[in-house]
Design a protein around this motif. Structure first.
Motif, mmCIF file in Angstrom:
data_model
loop_
_atom_site.group_PDB
_atom_site.id
_atom_site.type_symbol
_atom_site.label_atom_id
_atom_site.label_comp_id
_atom_site.label_asym_id
_atom_site.label_seq_id
_atom_site.Cartn_x
_atom_site.Cartn_y
_atom_site.Cartn_z
ATOM 1 N N SER A 1 37.642 48.086 27.594
ATOM 2 C CA SER A 1 38.735 47.306 27.221
ATOM 3 C C SER A 1 39.448 46.511 28.533
ATOM 4 O O SER A 1 40.341 45.420 28.299
ATOM 5 C CB SER A 1 39.879 48.070 26.267
ATOM 6 N N ARG A 2 39.424 47.370 29.534
ATOM 7 C CA ARG A 2 40.131 46.701 30.993
ATOM 8 C C ARG A 2 39.208 46.052 31.599
ATOM 9 O O ARG A 2 39.662 45.475 32.677
ATOM 10 C CB ARG A 2 40.971 47.884 31.662
ATOM 11 N N GLN A 3 38.024 45.810 31.432
ATOM 12 C CA GLN A 3 37.039 44.973 32.304
ATOM 13 C C GLN A 3 37.012 43.704 31.821
ATOM 14 O O GLN A 3 37.050 43.189 30.693
ATOM 15 C CB GLN A 3 35.548 45.723 32.077
ATOM 16 N N GLY A 4 37.084 42.949 33.108
ATOM 17 C CA GLY A 4 36.898 41.396 32.750
ATOM 18 C C GLY A 4 35.411 41.048 32.592
ATOM 19 O O GLY A 4 34.459 41.927 32.711
ATOM 20 N N ASP B 1 35.844 42.774 40.051
ATOM 21 C CA ASP B 1 37.177 42.606 39.696
ATOM 22 C C ASP B 1 37.757 41.739 40.296
ATOM 23 O O ASP B 1 38.839 40.958 39.721
ATOM 24 C CB ASP B 1 37.844 43.993 40.082
ATOM 25 N N ARG B 2 37.670 41.326 41.594
ATOM 26 C CA ARG B 2 38.389 40.026 42.336
ATOM 27 C C ARG B 2 38.153 38.881 41.594
ATOM 28 O O ARG B 2 38.829 38.072 41.266
ATOM 29 C CB ARG B 2 37.902 40.214 43.958
ATOM 30 N N LEU B 3 36.852 38.858 41.408
ATOM 31 C CA LEU B 3 36.339 37.412 40.619
ATOM 32 C C LEU B 3 37.104 37.318 39.369
ATOM 33 O O LEU B 3 37.484 36.288 38.594
ATOM 34 C CB LEU B 3 34.818 37.503 40.555
ATOM 35 N N ASP B 4 37.186 38.522 38.521
ATOM 36 C CA ASP B 4 37.860 38.261 37.106
ATOM 37 C C ASP B 4 39.194 38.112 37.285
ATOM 38 O O ASP B 4 39.810 37.465 36.564
ATOM 39 C CB ASP B 4 37.585 39.814 36.597
ATOM 40 N N ALA B 5 39.940 38.591 38.306
ATOM 41 C CA ALA B 5 41.289 38.281 38.741
ATOM 42 C C ALA B 5 41.384 36.814 39.045
ATOM 43 O O ALA B 5 42.455 36.281 38.659
ATOM 44 C CB ALA B 5 41.804 39.085 39.975
ATOM 45 N N LEU B 6 40.631 36.226 39.602
ATOM 46 C CA LEU B 6 40.697 34.892 40.139
ATOM 47 C C LEU B 6 40.416 34.134 38.722
ATOM 48 O O LEU B 6 41.128 32.886 38.422
ATOM 49 C CB LEU B 6 39.385 34.548 41.050
ATOM 50 N N ASP B 7 39.614 34.417 37.853
ATOM 51 C CA ASP B 7 39.254 33.471 36.513
ATOM 52 C C ASP B 7 40.598 33.834 35.587
ATOM 53 O O ASP B 7 41.030 32.737 35.136
ATOM 54 C CB ASP B 7 38.165 34.270 35.927
ATOM 55 N N ARG B 8 41.192 34.945 35.642
ATOM 56 C CA ARG B 8 42.379 35.098 34.857
ATOM 57 C C ARG B 8 43.399 34.076 35.419
ATOM 58 O O ARG B 8 44.281 33.402 34.494
ATOM 59 C CB ARG B 8 43.031 36.413 34.949
ATOM 60 N N ARG B 9 43.636 33.774 36.603
ATOM 61 C CA ARG B 9 44.586 33.055 36.988
ATOM 62 C C ARG B 9 44.389 31.482 36.730
ATOM 63 O O ARG B 9 45.094 30.726 36.329
ATOM 64 C CB ARG B 9 44.891 33.052 38.717
#
Length: 392
Positions: free
Chosen positions: A11-14, A40-48
């Motif tokens: 549930s916490r994974q991008g 995880d870094r790539l998922d964080a970038l996509d969230r932004r």
């Protein structure tokens, strides 16, 4: 095997991390904590980027007109590491699932070829009085950024002085237009364009790059593409009924999940088309590579660009194919000297490929035969990987 790492709850994974975990669970790749951190870094970038898209909601280009220039800009990501660490695989996962509509995935050299064409178009238009301003960089950057909020490109390497001299101004303009960059490379930003002509003029680009993209090293020792590429995969005789399947399987292992594309190289004004390329490897039919008037500089350019070349359907040659035999000798010598890998499918064993008796080719092909045998050995493959790591 890479050390184990704690797996976050699903549930916490991008999306990138989830796609990576599926490959690990299926046994297609090994568990790797550094790959997980990059996912995880790539998922964080996509969230932004997704939050920005949600804020505009007007069109694919809403970011371009609605973005506040004094707001904290979204920084991209520059990923570098050894050959075979999965950089391209993870970037492609990110690109496929990104919610950004105005996005583009392109090879670095293809992008630069396009840039030079656009520069030429602008200069011609200016000469004809069709546009104002003799500086082509701002309008070229604007044209690229207008279509792409997110730009992903693979195999960032700078070898051409023409590219080196415009990169700083080009990307400064691109970033000013709101472009976000995700790139992969075998080298750190500070090691781009090493010993290049007029390198001090290139260094401002490195500063611009690091200001607009976070740097992530995908460190590690194992080359996943070559882990299962053994002696029997390096030289395949076409008399084997399964030869085609074996070559295709070797190619898929080299791609390691990356998308196959076309590419090209520019060598002293000549263009060498690469019909099949991906993940640092290139695949040619014999006719495409050995029947063309290519020489040592062309093959050296291929060795500098690709860690592995796959050549299919090498025929038995004699005096009538002396030119092709000479080029094949040069190709093998160049890749051998560069410590790169050569995968071959051929109509005969290496010591029977050249049947000519006159001229120097017969003598020289003895050396080629010896090198082909050596280049398929496990010792050579391991040394080739070590040399690639040292250069990275």
């Amino acid at each position: 095997m890479a050390p184990s790492a704690t797996v976050e709850p699903k549930s916490r994974q991008g999306p990138v991390r989830s796609a990576l975990e599926r490959l690990i669970q299926s046994g297609e790749i090994e568990s790797d904590p550094i790959q997980r951190r990059l996912a995880d870094r790539l998922d964080a970038l996509d969230r932004r980027l997704s939050a920005e898209v949600g804020a505009s909601k007007k069109s694919a280009l809403g970011w371009l007109f609605g973005q506040k220039r004094d707001a904290d800009p979204v920084k991209g990501l520059y990923v570098y590491g050894d050959v075979g660490r999965g950089k391209t695989m993870l970037m492609d996962m990110f690109f496929r699932q990104s919610s950004v509509a105005a996005k583009r995935r392109v090879h670095f050299h293809a992008l630069m070829g396009e840039v030079h064409e656009l520069i030429g178009e602008h200069r011609r238009a200016h000469k004809n009085g069709e546009v104002k301003g003799d500086d082509p960089i701002p309008p070229v950057a604007a044209r690229i950024a207008e279509k792409s909020r997110l730009l992903c490109f693979d195999e960032f390497t700078v070898t051409d002085i023409a590219d080196a001299m415009i990169l700083s101004r080009l990307f400064k303009a691109l970033f000013a237009n709101g472009l976000v960059l995700v790139a992969t490379s075998n080298v750190a930003p500070d090691d781009l364009y090493p010993d290049g002509l007029n390198r001090p003029l290139f260094l401002p680009f490195v500063k611009v790059l690091k200001e607009h993209a976070e740097v992530f090293e995908l460190a590690g020792e194992e080359d996943y593409r070559l882990a299962f590429l053994g002696e029997e995969d390096i030289y395949v005789e076409t008399s084997d009924p399964a030869a085609g399947q074996r070559i295709d399987a070797a190619w898929e292992r080299l791609l390691d999940g990356s998308k196959e594309t076309t590419a090209s190289l520019s060598v002293k004004g000549r263009t060498i088309p690469v019909p099949r390329a991906g993940n640092g490897a290139a695949r040619f039919a014999f006719d495409d590579l050995l029947k063309r008037p290519l020489g040592s500089q062309d093959y050296l350019a291929l060795a500098q660009r690709f860690h592995t070349i796959l050549v299919e359907n090498v025929p038995v040659m004699d005096e009538a194919e002396r030119n092709e035999a000479k080029r094949f000798i040069t190709l093998v010598d160049t890749f051998y000297d560069a410590g790169k890998r050569l995968v071959v499918s051929a109509d005969a064993p290496a010591n029977e490929l050249y049947q000519g008796r006159s001229g120097t080719e017969a003598f020289e092909f003895d050396r080629t035969t010896s090198r082909l045998f050596e280049m398929r050995s496990r010792e050579y493959l391991e040394k080739a990987s070590a040399r690639e790591d040292a250069r990275s």
